[in-house]
Design a protein around this motif. Structure first.
Motif, short mmCIF file in Angstrom:
data_model
loop_
_atom_site.label_atom_id
_atom_site.label_comp_id
_atom_site.label_asym_id
_atom_site.label_seq_id
_atom_site.Cartn_x
_atom_site.Cartn_y
_atom_site.Cartn_z
N GLN A 80 -6.13 -44.01 -55.50
CA GLN A 80 -5.68 -42.73 -55.86
C GLN A 80 -6.37 -42.60 -57.49
O GLN A 80 -6.42 -43.17 -58.31
CB GLN A 80 -4.06 -42.84 -56.39
CG GLN A 80 -3.32 -42.88 -55.07
CD GLN A 80 -3.46 -41.35 -54.42
OE1 GLN A 80 -4.15 -40.57 -54.52
NE2 GLN A 80 -2.85 -41.81 -53.03
N ASP B 149 -9.36 -33.69 -67.57
CA ASP B 149 -10.06 -32.26 -67.46
C ASP B 149 -11.49 -32.21 -67.55
O ASP B 149 -11.66 -32.67 -68.55
CB ASP B 149 -9.13 -31.35 -67.92
CG ASP B 149 -8.96 -31.52 -69.47
OD1 ASP B 149 -8.34 -32.65 -69.69
OD2 ASP B 149 -9.36 -30.97 -70.35
N GLU B 150 -12.14 -31.24 -66.98
CA GLU B 150 -13.48 -31.15 -66.80
C GLU B 150 -13.86 -30.80 -68.26
O GLU B 150 -15.22 -31.13 -68.48
CB GLU B 150 -13.92 -30.00 -66.06
CG GLU B 150 -15.11 -30.29 -64.96
CD GLU B 150 -15.55 -29.07 -64.63
OE1 GLU B 150 -14.98 -28.65 -63.46
OE2 GLU B 150 -16.71 -28.73 -64.73
N SER C 254 -12.83 -31.85 -71.16
CA SER C 254 -12.61 -32.98 -72.18
C SER C 254 -13.91 -33.87 -72.65
O SER C 254 -14.65 -34.13 -71.59
CB SER C 254 -11.54 -33.64 -71.71
OG SER C 254 -11.70 -34.84 -70.80
N TYR D 126 -13.85 -36.79 -70.19
CA TYR D 126 -14.65 -36.69 -68.71
C TYR D 126 -15.90 -36.76 -68.69
O TYR D 126 -16.56 -37.22 -67.98
CB TYR D 126 -13.80 -35.49 -68.19
CG TYR D 126 -14.50 -34.63 -66.89
CD1 TYR D 126 -13.95 -35.25 -65.78
CD2 TYR D 126 -15.93 -34.14 -66.80
CE1 TYR D 126 -14.46 -34.90 -64.72
CE2 TYR D 126 -16.32 -33.53 -65.76
CZ TYR D 126 -15.69 -33.82 -64.51
OH TYR D 126 -16.12 -33.44 -63.23
N ALA E 205 -8.90 -35.72 -56.83
CA ALA E 205 -8.46 -36.73 -58.07
C ALA E 205 -7.09 -35.72 -58.95
O ALA E 205 -7.43 -34.68 -58.95
CB ALA E 205 -9.41 -37.09 -58.86
N ILE E 206 -6.26 -36.40 -59.32
CA ILE E 206 -5.13 -36.01 -60.05
C ILE E 206 -5.94 -35.61 -61.25
O ILE E 206 -6.43 -36.43 -61.79
CB ILE E 206 -3.87 -36.93 -60.25
CG1 ILE E 206 -3.43 -37.12 -58.75
CG2 ILE E 206 -2.98 -36.43 -61.03
CD1 ILE E 206 -2.49 -38.23 -58.85
N VAL E 207 -5.89 -34.52 -61.91
CA VAL E 207 -6.30 -34.17 -63.05
C VAL E 207 -5.20 -34.25 -64.25
O VAL E 207 -4.34 -33.54 -64.37
CB VAL E 207 -7.01 -32.67 -63.15
CG1 VAL E 207 -7.56 -32.55 -64.36
CG2 VAL E 207 -7.97 -32.59 -62.16
N LYS F 47 -4.11 -34.02 -68.42
CA LYS F 47 -4.80 -33.01 -69.59
C LYS F 47 -5.02 -34.06 -70.78
O LYS F 47 -5.72 -33.90 -71.92
CB LYS F 47 -3.83 -31.95 -69.79
CG LYS F 47 -4.49 -30.62 -69.79
CD LYS F 47 -3.51 -29.28 -70.41
CE LYS F 47 -3.41 -29.45 -72.01
NZ LYS F 47 -4.81 -29.10 -72.62
N GLU G 284 -0.88 -38.33 -70.77
CA GLU G 284 -0.52 -38.11 -69.32
C GLU G 284 -1.15 -39.07 -68.18
O GLU G 284 -0.58 -39.54 -67.35
CB GLU G 284 -0.81 -36.46 -69.20
CG GLU G 284 -0.18 -35.96 -67.92
CD GLU G 284 -0.65 -34.54 -67.54
OE1 GLU G 284 -1.13 -33.87 -68.31
OE2 GLU G 284 -0.72 -34.27 -66.28
N THR H 186 0.69 -42.21 -68.27
CA THR H 186 2.18 -42.08 -67.49
C THR H 186 1.67 -42.06 -66.07
O THR H 186 2.59 -42.53 -65.30
CB THR H 186 2.82 -40.69 -67.83
OG1 THR H 186 2.69 -40.47 -69.32
CG2 THR H 186 4.11 -40.68 -67.55
N LYS H 187 0.69 -41.40 -65.73
CA LYS H 187 0.52 -41.29 -64.40
C LYS H 187 0.00 -42.44 -63.67
O LYS H 187 0.41 -42.83 -62.57
CB LYS H 187 -0.41 -39.88 -64.04
CG LYS H 187 0.29 -38.63 -64.23
CD LYS H 187 -0.26 -37.36 -63.82
CE LYS H 187 0.85 -36.26 -63.84
NZ LYS H 187 0.28 -35.03 -63.55
N SER I 256 2.99 -44.67 -63.09
CA SER I 256 3.91 -44.32 -62.07
C SER I 256 3.36 -44.14 -60.85
O SER I 256 4.13 -43.88 -59.89
CB SER I 256 4.79 -42.99 -62.69
OG SER I 256 3.75 -41.94 -62.64
N THR I 257 2.00 -44.28 -60.41
CA THR I 257 1.65 -43.78 -59.04
C THR I 257 0.90 -45.06 -58.58
O THR I 257 -0.14 -45.72 -59.27
CB THR I 257 0.26 -42.87 -59.34
OG1 THR I 257 0.84 -41.92 -60.16
CG2 THR I 257 -0.12 -42.50 -57.79
N PRO I 258 1.49 -45.72 -57.59
CA PRO I 258 0.77 -46.83 -56.98
C PRO I 258 -0.66 -46.78 -56.78
O PRO I 258 -1.01 -45.74 -56.03
CB PRO I 258 1.65 -47.16 -55.60
CG PRO I 258 3.09 -46.24 -55.87
CD PRO I 258 2.57 -45.28 -56.76
#
Lengths: 301, 284
Positions: free
Chosen positions: B153, B158-159, B161, B164, B183-185, B187, B191, B194-195, B198-200
């Protein structure tokens, strides 16, 4: 003596009228400020967003799904963001409407005493929770739940729709309850006198009479859902791709504006304002719809 | 009543126009006195630093107006050589030909990115080639890089930044690949942290200064090509996802010029604080 009293009375009367006109003017000025705010915001967004259309064709902007503003050959297509906005709003409505309407009917027709009070304050509290809290709640509970039951990574339009559904509950419940309550008692009495059961009375008599108010509440809920930013940003995945399934990641118009705003310059910035223009237009249409619905229902009455 | 309304409306408009007029006369009066305008430009990575530094610099140096055009490092240096710009931002080393032509780079910041993974990921080191494969979408399963059989995952920034942009340039484009959009974007660095936590099976990158917020949130920081991301390894040019950011002038910056003043400001403690706030590593 008498004349002195008379002039005194006249004086206080004049003072009172003066006071009254002053306060009236002050209130009018306050009203004008809110009009000015709307006008200024509209002008600002249009002035910032409109120039984009001279550089990016409207057909690309509205119909393309390619959003690559920082590429060497940039593209500014927001079609997938528009569709994602409608998709999360639609999902939110599907989840929210049955619960909100049932809750409104329960509150207006059945709830009594202490429990009704608790229920009402709970709903009020729901309305007062900041959207960032909804977003964090979504990351902690909704996203893993979707990931474990439906697959994908959990950050999805579906998660955003579920969070939005909870967020618009108070809007729909409160406005629906008020309009259901407003249905005249005579109608209910007449219905019961005809031998209808309480449930028949509710859905054959009360709900149809309150329909315009209920529809208005739904439209207000739609407006809230389509404009929500922070909460959906945290759970929607925010990938600038065209989402096919509800469990896919997606990016709504509001998410796109907030994501790119910090560093955007030039045409990119104008494209964000043009997106805001479109969003503003949708909200305007929804509000016009509410006004139209209530005008029609007034005419019917 | 109607008359009264008109009077009130007109008074309100008068008052408003007075306020606006004051505002505009104020802003138009100042430049008339003695304003000089300067155009800087170049690297989009340097842009967030420049754009945050310019307003502060302008308020400290009244009468000087600076704009920073985001053109990319190479175009910026070209325009510097052509004389269109008097100062260029660059996120790459200068070529020998550019140095020979008289370009003088001044390092203003260091840039390093940490690669972080969720605690469920068994991998603890990746090569640059593996990273390029993962973030371009060619490698999609952890078992391809020695981990468990699980889908990777991606969590990216964000594009627009700088983070990035840096990662794309140093890792993905350097391998001749394009970043995937699957992909999860996120900001903010927070964030991302955190993601990832929390995301395996997730992997993401983060400004090096923010590495601790990932580990605090339960994530892991990977070594890249066996090197750990830390300031010393960046300064020694050992850690591969790192580089220096420069501003470039024609010839050595001359005392008393706005270019020299601006460089001095960037190197001052205030300027370096802006560097840190823009997610880059300050020089000290």
């Amino acid at each position: 003596m008498v004349t002195g009293l008379k002039t005194g009375l006249q004086k206080s009367k004049r003072l009172r009228t003066a006071m009254e006109s002053v306060s009236r003017v002050a209130l009018l000025a306050a009203a004008l400020i809110s009009i000015a705010a709307v006008v200024l915001i509209t002008l600002f967004i249009v002035q910032q967003g409109l120039p984009m259309f001279s550089k990016v064709p409207a057909s690309e902007f509205f119909l393309s799904t390619v959003w690559t503003p920082s590429a060497s050959n940039p593209h500014y297509g927001i079609a997938s963001f528009i569709i994602a906005s409608f998709e999360v709003t639609f999902l939110a409505m599907i989840f929210s409407l049955p619960i909100a309407l049932s809750c409104a009917i329960y509150l207006s027709e059945f709830a009594k005493g202490k429990f009704a009070g608790i229920l009402r304050s709970a709903i009020e509290l729901l309305a007062g929770i900041p959207s960032i809290i909804y977003g964090l709640f979504g990351i902690a509970l909704v996203v893993p739940a979707i990931r474990n039951t439906l697959g994908g990574n959990g950050y999805s339009l579906l998660s955003a729709g579920i969070i939005l559904a909870i967020m618009i509950l108070p809007t729909i419940i409160n406005f629906s309850e008020v309009s259901i309550r407003a249905v005249s008692k005579d109608l209910r009495m007449a219905s019961v006198a005809m031998g209808a059961t309480p449930w028949q009375t509710i859905y054959k008599v009360v709900l149809p009479s309150a329909m315009s108010g209920i529809v208005s509440s739904v439209v207000l809920g739609l407006g809230r859902a389509i404009g929500e930013t922070t909460a959906v940003l945290l759970v929607g995945g925010n990938a600038p791709v065209f989402a096919i399934k509800p469990t896919d990641m997606g990016r709504t118009m509001t998410m796109n504006i907030i994501t790119d705003m910090s560093y955007a310059t030039g045409v990119h910035m104008e494209a964000l304002f043009a997106t805001a223009m479109l969003l503003f237009l949708f909200i305007l249409l929804l509000n016009a719809l509410v006004v139209e619905i209530s005008r029609r229902s007034r005419l019917e009455n | 009543m109607n008359k009264k309304l008109i009077v009130v409306a007109m008074t309100a408009m008068l008052a408003a126009s007075a306020v606006f007029a004051q505002g505009s006369s104020e802003s138009s009066a100042k430049p008339a006195a003695s304003t000089s305008t300067y155009t800087f430009g170049g690297s989009s990575t340097v842009a967030p630093i420049a754009n945050s530094a310019i307003p502060v610099f302008e308020s400290l140096n009244p009468g000087k107006k600076i704009s920073y055009e985001t053109l990319g490092s190479s175009v910026g240096i070209k325009q510097l050589l052509a004389g269109t710009l008097s100062l260029a931002g660059s996120s790459r080393e200068l070529k020998q030909s550019e140095l020979d032509a008289g370009c003088v780079p001044t390092t203003i910041a260091l840039d390093g990115l940490s690669v972080a993974v969720n605690s469920s990921v068994a991998v603890s080191n990746l090569t640059m080639a593996q990273l390029a494969g993962i973030f371009s979408g060619e490698i999609t399963n952890w078992k391809e890089v020695g981990g468990k059989d699980a889908k990777i995952q991606l969590i990216v920034r964000d594009e627009t930044s700088g983070t990035y942009g840096s990662f794309k340039e140093i890792v993905i484009e350097a391998a001749g690949k394009e970043p995937t959009t699957d992909a999860i974007v996120a900001k903010e660095n927070g964030e991302v942290a955190t993601k990832i936590a929390s995301t395996p099976n997730s992997i993401g990158y983060i400004g090096m200064a923010f590495g601790s917020i990932v580990t605090d949130a339960g994530g892991k920081i990977l070594t890249v090509n066996g090197i750990a991301p830390n300031t010393q390894n960046v300064i020694d040019k050992k850690y591969p996802i790192s580089r220096a950011l420069y501003v470039v002038t024609m010839g050595k910056p001359v005392d008393g010029t706005v270019e020299k003043d601006f460089i001095d400001f960037l190197l001052s403690s205030k300027g370096q604080k802006i560097v840190a706030e823009s997610d880059f590593i300050p020089l000290n």
